[in-house]
Design a protein around this motif. Structure first.
Motif, PDB file in Angstrom:
ATOM      1  N   SER B  66      91.981 -11.763 -60.400  1.00 42.86           N
ATOM      2  CA  SER B  66      91.976 -12.814 -59.811  1.00 42.86           C
ATOM      3  C   SER B  66      91.107 -12.530 -58.409  1.00 42.86           C
ATOM      4  O   SER B  66      91.647 -11.697 -57.670  1.00 42.86           O
ATOM      5  CB  SER B  66      93.290 -13.524 -59.669  1.00 42.86           C
ATOM      6  N   THR B  67      90.162 -13.698 -57.952  1.00 40.04           N
ATOM      7  CA  THR B  67      89.966 -13.353 -56.452  1.00 40.04           C
ATOM      8  C   THR B  67      90.358 -14.229 -55.519  1.00 40.04           C
ATOM      9  O   THR B  67      90.751 -15.580 -55.817  1.00 40.04           O
ATOM     10  CB  THR B  67      88.118 -13.858 -56.579  1.00 40.04           C
ATOM     11  N   VAL B  68      90.985 -13.930 -54.619  1.00 40.24           N
ATOM     12  CA  VAL B  68      91.984 -14.559 -53.968  1.00 40.24           C
ATOM     13  C   VAL B  68      91.365 -15.176 -52.638  1.00 40.24           C
ATOM     14  O   VAL B  68      90.524 -14.390 -51.908  1.00 40.24           O
ATOM     15  CB  VAL B  68      93.044 -13.660 -53.297  1.00 40.24           C
ATOM     16  N   HIS B  69      91.344 -16.382 -52.700  1.00 39.70           N
ATOM     17  CA  HIS B  69      90.543 -17.306 -51.523  1.00 39.70           C
ATOM     18  C   HIS B  69      91.636 -17.761 -50.345  1.00 39.70           C
ATOM     19  O   HIS B  69      91.203 -17.597 -49.040  1.00 39.70           O
ATOM     20  CB  HIS B  69      89.830 -18.538 -52.276  1.00 39.70           C
ATOM     21  N   ARG B  70      92.842 -18.284 -50.808  1.00 35.51           N
ATOM     22  CA  ARG B  70      93.843 -18.546 -49.917  1.00 35.51           C
ATOM     23  C   ARG B  70      94.604 -17.465 -49.736  1.00 35.51           C
ATOM     24  O   ARG B  70      95.676 -17.422 -50.545  1.00 35.51           O
ATOM     25  CB  ARG B  70      94.336 -19.879 -50.099  1.00 35.51           C
ATOM     26  N   PHE B  75      96.585 -10.994 -44.771  1.00 34.96           N
ATOM     27  CA  PHE B  75      95.544 -10.371 -45.520  1.00 34.96           C
ATOM     28  C   PHE B  75      94.161 -11.425 -45.315  1.00 34.96           C
ATOM     29  O   PHE B  75      93.273 -11.252 -45.810  1.00 34.96           O
ATOM     30  CB  PHE B  75      95.804 -10.447 -47.072  1.00 34.96           C
ATOM     31  N   TYR B  81      88.888 -11.441 -51.677  1.00 34.38           N
ATOM     32  CA  TYR B  81      89.132 -10.134 -52.201  1.00 34.38           C
ATOM     33  C   TYR B  81      89.660 -10.261 -53.897  1.00 34.38           C
ATOM     34  O   TYR B  81      90.315 -11.447 -53.958  1.00 34.38           O
ATOM     35  CB  TYR B  81      89.848  -9.418 -51.210  1.00 34.38           C
ATOM     36  N   VAL B  83      91.947  -9.088 -56.952  1.00 33.71           N
ATOM     37  CA  VAL B  83      93.229  -8.147 -57.285  1.00 33.71           C
ATOM     38  C   VAL B  83      93.078  -7.930 -58.692  1.00 33.71           C
ATOM     39  O   VAL B  83      92.803  -9.068 -59.430  1.00 33.71           O
ATOM     40  CB  VAL B  83      94.473  -9.017 -56.975  1.00 33.71           C
ATOM     41  N   GLY B  97      93.715  -3.075 -55.876  1.00 31.23           N
ATOM     42  CA  GLY B  97      92.548  -3.871 -55.402  1.00 31.23           C
ATOM     43  C   GLY B  97      91.304  -3.480 -55.770  1.00 31.23           C
ATOM     44  O   GLY B  97      91.153  -2.141 -55.987  1.00 31.23           O
TER      45      GLY B  97
END
Lengths: 412, 129
Positions: B66-70, B75, B81, B83, B97
């Motif tokens: 999953s790409t984290v935007h919020r 972080f 980024y 995960v 990561g």
């Protein structure tokens, strides 16, 4: 001789070798069941949404009083209390003190948002064992007004230390990982998940108590901004205040009340893991275990269920739970949810109050699944009423797809 | 987070020591041969106590990503980024990561690398193989 007669012999009568042998045959000859061991007699919410002039205690007191009135019972009748807490130090003690109850039976099972479906099973077992007669399940949260974001904090101790360095937002990131796996394995799409959000919002439009009631489109969900891919903002539940209460009574008490009892026909529960990296298969939730147990106990089949209330912390939660419960085959959840099938007038009425996505979500949502199912079975839902509903299924999910309890409720 | 690194944790300390030395350590059950992650004092498969320590080759496949935007506040500067959950070839799964912003997909092969985590302590990350 039935189980209750057995208990009488064990407890109250002089035990003879003969009566003991008869008891043994009953106790070991067949498995015990919670079917119709208890009924739900009263349900209520507190004020929901944004309730700044409240505390976790005042909201629970509000719901408690309203649920007792709904049942036609007094505070002095209550001899069991079940709470999940998550809002303070020794929450079970605090709320019992505040309400002025010294319960004979107390249960603080706290396994996330599903806790209340666990409580329903535990209340049934306690009532069947005659440990109490009138049990109240309670929850309250002021997370919205007090901006209490404890559930979002990244922990860095014990088992959590191995996930902490990577900045996965909790819980949404864990659900996003599960969605990514389901997308890759089965070709599920964001459009299919969006359709669930749209259908759920349509139900909310029929519920005056729902927090968001304006109609929603698939494109609005897809354009709502990515939180953690593949989940968008509108794939995620609300963040509100709110409380709820459910009054659970013995069959004897149920017969004395005015409103029709809503019986617990089956219940199952299961724990899987605490953190997402420990979940054995990200596409199969513990609902697969708890659902099997609930259906077996109730002795009903999937196609007999009239209305279904599934924990919707995220759109993907619902898809995975429906598959795990066996309402569709693994991988078919996307098609199952698409094109309004679960909305008002659709063939599978689902989350008829507007769900955690659009009605309310004060941190642990599971108590509201029970409240809505009871109202549907009693025929109290006005514009959103599912016609002739006699059997309801509710399935709560807690943590990061970590815990599940499924209950089947019915009028008879 | 500094104070947390001073606490004694017999499960975690050898693992983080390994990361500081460029080793991805896990545990192996002497009784049932299960690969155990995260490291712990009892085998979650068979219940045998005191499993052995082992060193992974650090090669595996992406199980989920999953790409984290919020991002959580600590972080936020790094977002977006990615995960990963990685299935290591030795038969255990862990979170990690992704180094860099290259596109990655479920099923892709990855290799472990070590870099300082947010608390300044070296931690395992992954790069595309």
């Amino acid at each position: 001789m039935d189980f209750c007669a057995c208990l009488e012999i064990i407890r109250n009568v002089e035990r003879t070798a003969e009566s003991q042998a008869e008891c043994a045959a009953v106790l070991w000859g067949k498995s015990l069941s919670l079917k119709k061991a208890c009924a739900i007699a009263g349900v209520a919410e507190s004020r929901l949404g944004v309730v700044p002039d409240s505390t976790v205690l005042t909201l629970q007191a509000e719901a408690f009083a309203a649920a007792l009135a709904d049942a036609g019972l007094e505070k002095s009748d209550v001899d069991g209390v079940l709470v999940s807490g998550a809002w303070g130090r020794l929450p079970q003690l605090q709320i019992c003190e505040y309400l002025g109850i010294q319960p004979k039976y107390a249960d603080s099972t706290s396994v996330g948002g599903a806790s209340f479906e666990f409580h329903l099973g535990h209340a049934a077992a306690a009532i069947q064992a005659r440990l109490c007669k009138v049990a109240v399940i309670l929850y309250g949260s002021t997370q919205r007004s007090k901006q209490d974001k404890y559930i979002f904090q990244i922990r860095n101790d014990l088992g959590y230390q191995y996930e902490a360095p990577y900045g996965l937002p909790t819980p949404v990131g864990a659900y996003a990982l599960a969605a990514s796996r389901h997308f890759a394995e089965y070709g599920t799409t964001s459009e299919q998940l969006a359709d669930l959000a749209v259908s759920t919002r349509a139900w909310a439009g029929l519920n005056p108590k729902a927090y968001r009631r304006d109609p929603l489109t698939r494109d609005e969900v897809l354009d709502s901004g990515m939180i953690a891919s593949p989940l968008h903002r509108l794939d995620c539940c609300l963040f509100t205040d709110g409380g709820g209460a459910v009054v659970v009574v013995s069959p004897d008490v149920a017969k004395t009340l005015d409103k029709p009892p809503v019986w617990l026909l089956g219940q199952g529960e299961s724990l899987s893991h605490a953190q997402i990296s420990e979940m054995p298969d990200l596409t199969v939730t513990p609902a697969s275990e708890s659902g099997k147990r609930a259906f077996e106990m109730a002795g009903v089949s999937h196609d007999q269920i009239d209305v279904t209330e599934i924990y919707d912390s995220f759109t993907i939660t619902v898809l995975l739970t429906l598959e795990s419960l066996g309402f569709c085959k693994p991988g078919e959840g996307g098609a199952f949810l698409a094109n309004g099938r679960t909305g008002p007038g659709g063939e599978f009425p689902l989350n008829t109050n507007g769900g955690g996505l659009s009605y309310c979500h004060p941190g642990q949502y599971g108590i509201f699944l029970i409240i809505e199912a009871v109202r549907q079975l009693r025929g109290e839902c006005d514009a959103r009423q599912v016609a002739d509903a006699v059997l309801a299924l509710i399935s709560g999910t807690g943590g990061v797809l970590s815990s599940n309890s499924t209950c089947i409720l019915g009028l008879e | 987070m500094a104070e947390e690194t001073q606490a004694i944790d017999p499960d975690g300390d050898p693992y983080w020591q390994g990361a500081a030395e460029g080793e991805l350590r896990y545990r192996k059950c002497g009784a049932c041969d299960a690969s155990i992650f995260y490291p712990r004092s009892i085998c979650p498969k068979c219940g045998a106590t005191d499993p052995d320590w082992a060193v992974s080759k650090g090669e595996g496949s992406v199980y989920a990503c999953s790409t984290v935007h919020r991002a959580p506040p600590a972080f936020a500067d790094n977002a977006p980024y990615t995960v990963l959950l990685v299935d290591l070839d030795e038969g255990f799964r862990m979170m990690g990561g992704l180094v860099g912003t290259e596109a990655i997909a479920v099923g892709d092969r990855v290799t472990v690398t070590f870099q300082d985590g947010p608390n300044g302590r070296p931690a395992p990350y992954f790069t595309p193989a």
